[in-house]
Design a protein around this motif. Structure first.
Motif, mmCIF file in Angstrom:
data_model
loop_
_atom_site.group_PDB
_atom_site.id
_atom_site.type_symbol
_atom_site.label_atom_id
_atom_site.label_comp_id
_atom_site.label_asym_id
_atom_site.label_seq_id
_atom_site.Cartn_x
_atom_site.Cartn_y
_atom_site.Cartn_z
ATOM 1 N N VAL A 1 0.807 -1.215 0.000
ATOM 2 C CA VAL A 1 0.000 0.000 0.000
ATOM 3 C C VAL A 1 0.845 1.272 0.000
ATOM 4 N N VAL A 2 2.107 1.163 0.378
ATOM 5 C CA VAL A 2 3.032 2.297 0.338
ATOM 6 C C VAL A 2 4.355 1.785 -0.225
ATOM 7 N N PRO B 1 -4.465 6.034 -2.987
ATOM 8 C CA PRO B 1 -3.085 5.928 -2.510
ATOM 9 C C PRO B 1 -2.920 6.658 -1.185
ATOM 10 N N ALA B 2 -1.812 6.405 -0.513
ATOM 11 C CA ALA B 2 -1.547 7.078 0.755
ATOM 12 C C ALA B 2 -1.531 8.589 0.558
ATOM 13 N N GLU B 3 -2.193 9.305 1.464
ATOM 14 C CA GLU B 3 -2.255 10.758 1.381
ATOM 15 C C GLU B 3 -1.181 11.390 2.258
ATOM 16 N N TYR C 1 -2.467 6.016 5.102
ATOM 17 C CA TYR C 1 -3.206 5.159 4.169
ATOM 18 C C TYR C 1 -4.459 4.631 4.867
ATOM 19 N N GLU C 2 -5.583 4.730 4.169
ATOM 20 C CA GLU C 2 -6.850 4.251 4.708
ATOM 21 C C GLU C 2 -7.264 2.985 3.972
ATOM 22 N N SER D 1 -6.528 3.664 10.161
ATOM 23 C CA SER D 1 -5.592 4.106 9.128
ATOM 24 C C SER D 1 -4.158 3.707 9.492
#
Length: 579
Positions: free
Chosen positions: A386-387, A425-427, A418-419, A404
């Motif tokens: 995810v990241v 995508p990760a904010e 990241y949610e 998160s």
């Protein structure tokens, strides 16, 4: 003709002698002295000693006057009329008690410079030096400090009156003993602005009042804004305009609180956050502990909160111990090793490290050579990256109680959130105070508000996730004045107020517990060489080396501060959900 007589007399003066009843042997007349406050024995208060200062006397020497001035500062909040009597009119016009309170060590060094000016006045210049141990801010924050404090005082002898202080530093100056006598470490409870389902503790120092019970002092402070450490990160259920009219003991040992203001009766239901703020702020300061709390509005009863009813306001998630065995996440039992968690997280796998568990333990995150991946702890789960980023670029993953996942992107100098399930995508999360910093670790506290970070090899910082104007990591500060003294190897949140920091130095390895409220550092004794630490309240686990070539084991810290073996072999990296 100016005549100068220099006395380089350096005396270590203990405040317990200079500022208590025993000070009568130093200062003529009958003061200063302390008295036991009348609140002693009141179950809603705490016993304390109150300083009673006396006015300066014509026969006092410069040193006696300065000691009397300091006693008058210690008593200023209770009686502001004595201190002005020590000052010349010029000094009184230029001096203000406002601002932060300076807290010095009890032992002071005095340097005197006595002389005549223009043959008309006898002037005494006294330089006071002492270690400064803290500062109490106007918002009641206790800020630990290290270093020496030195300021000049100038006294002039007034004919027929005696010495008066003509020049002095701004603000109130107290000794460590003054603070211990008149202040109390206090826990205030506010609502997490992010989730509204959790109370967040705000540690402050409150001055006791001879005219009010400690319970009333606590609640009146609770109506005010939180300290700077939590500004923008927490909220309150008390509507603006609420007042504490009285706090007293009632029938059946209940605590009766009478409020006034624009309060909705629904806000006083037994499970509402307002009642939770009141109860936790009283009981966790050892006031009203185990007693029912009755809340009235304008004298009319609205609600009664019963003691020892856990409503989850300090919920930390699943209280289960976990560890890693050959790259797989396992849980522990009271007897020792348990089974592997369900799904791919419970299967041995190389290249996965720095595991983290969500609040309920249903999501697992891990770091790989290419980024951070997560998987549900179910048979159907699959690892999903995810990241993206190398272990050198990303700090270890940390879960927030809202579900998160967080990390710090060291390559780009940004906080990432990241949610899961959002398909986004990760904010990036704003963190202007971290710009240019070498952030090496970042962990979210279980309260969902505080964040602990390390920069470089050995600096610990604590910040907060604020909500005003959008989510932001701010209010970053160094929680203690004591240097770690080596390389930080690991850290973990123990509870809402304490962080464990594992440090390696030339002198060996230490495990320090930092109180982020008052900066106190407590060293936990070690016997084995530790690699990792994990904690949840009183429960502390560590990965320890068994010896060269013998692998590692999981140890548990006992109440007597000794370590006992929990899992003997094939065990690494203990962990708890969150923290």
């Amino acid at each position: 003709m100016t005549r100068t007589r220099r006395l380089c007399a350096v005396a270590a003066v203990a405040a317990a002698v200079a500022l208590t009843g025993s000070g009568c042997s130093v200062i003529p007349v009958s003061g200063p002295y302390v008295v036991d406050d009348t609140g002693s024995g009141d179950p809603l208060s705490k016993p304390f000693q109150r300083m009673i200062a006396t006015a300066p006397q014509p026969g006092w020497g410069p040193q006696d006057v300065l000691k009397g001035l300091q006693a008058a500062m210690a008593a200023y909040d209770d009686d502001p009329t004595v201190l002005p009597q020590y000052l010349t009119p010029e000094a009184l016009r230029g001096w203000s008690p406002d601002g932060a309170v300076t807290v010095l060590d009890d032992a002071w060094n005095w340097t005197f410079d006595l002389g005549d000016q223009d043959g008309t006045e006898s002037v005494q210049k006294i330089s006071v030096k002492a270690p400064q141990i803290a500062r109490i801010e106007e918002d009641d924050t206790y800020v630990p400090l290290a270093g020496n404090w030195a300021r000049p005082f100038e006294l002039v002898k007034v004919e027929g009156v005696g010495y008066r202080v003509r020049s002095l530093p701004q603000g109130i100056i107290l000794t460590k003993s003054d603070v211990a006598r008149a202040y109390r470490p206090t826990k205030l409870y506010y609502l997490s602005s992010g989730t509204q389902d959790r109370l967040v503790v705000d540690s402050v120092r409150l001055r006791l009042k001879p005219t009010k019970t400690y319970a009333q002092v606590v609640l009146e402070r609770l109506l005010k804004a939180p300290s700077a450490a939590l500004q923008g990160a927490v909220s309150t259920s008390f509507p603006s305009g609420t007042r504490i009219e009285s706090v007293r003991s009632g029938e059946d040992e209940r605590v009766v609180i009478n409020l006034s203001g624009p309060i909705d009766p629904l806000d006083l239901s037994g499970e509402h956050a307002l009642m939770a703020q009141i109860r936790y702020s009283l009981t966790n300061n050892d006031v009203a502990k185990g007693r029912p709390i009755e809340v009235q509005v304008d004298g009319e009863q609205y609600s009664v909160s019963q003691p020892n009813v856990d409503q989850g306001w300090l919920d930390n998630g699943v209280n289960t111990d976990y560890y890693i065995d050959n790259g797989a996440v396992h849980y522990m039992t009271n007897e020792g090793p348990g089974g592997a968690v369900a799904g791919p997280a419970g299967q041995p796998r190389e290249g996965y490290s720095n595991f983290a568990l969500s609040k309920q333990g249903d999501l697992v995150a891990a770091q790989t050579s290419t980024g951070i991946s997560i998987t549900p702890a179910t048979q159907e789960g699959q690892w999903q990256e995810v990241v993206q980023g190398s272990p050198q670029d990303l700090t270890a993953p940390s879960w927030h109680r809202d579900g998160s996942l967080w990390t710090f992107d060291r390559k780009n100098g940004v906080v990432l959130r990241y949610e899961p399930g959002s398909n986004r995508p990760a904010e990036r999360v704003a963190a202007p105070g971290l710009k240019g910093w070498d952030v090496t670790r970042m962990r979210i506290a279980r309260d969902g508000v505080r964040v602990v970070l390390t920069t470089g090899e050995n600096i610990v910082h604590v910040g907060a996730l604020t909500q005003a104007g959008g989510l932001m990591l701010s209010n970053v500060r160094v929680p203690t004045a004591r240097e770690p003294g080596g390389l930080i190897e690991d850290l973990a949140w123990r509870d809402d107020e304490h962080v464990l920091v594992l440090v390696k130095s030339n002198a060996g390895q230490t495990l320090n517990e930092i109180d982020i409220g008052d900066g106190d550092v407590t060293e936990i004794p070690l016997k084995n060489r530790l690699r990792r630490v994990a904690a949840l309240n009183e429960h502390v686990l560590a990965q320890a080396e068994k010896g060269k070539g013998k692998g590692s084991e999981i140890l548990e810290l006992s109440q007597d501060q000794s370590w006992k073996t929990r899992i003997e072999s094939n065990a690494e990296a203990p962990l708890f959900p969150l923290g």
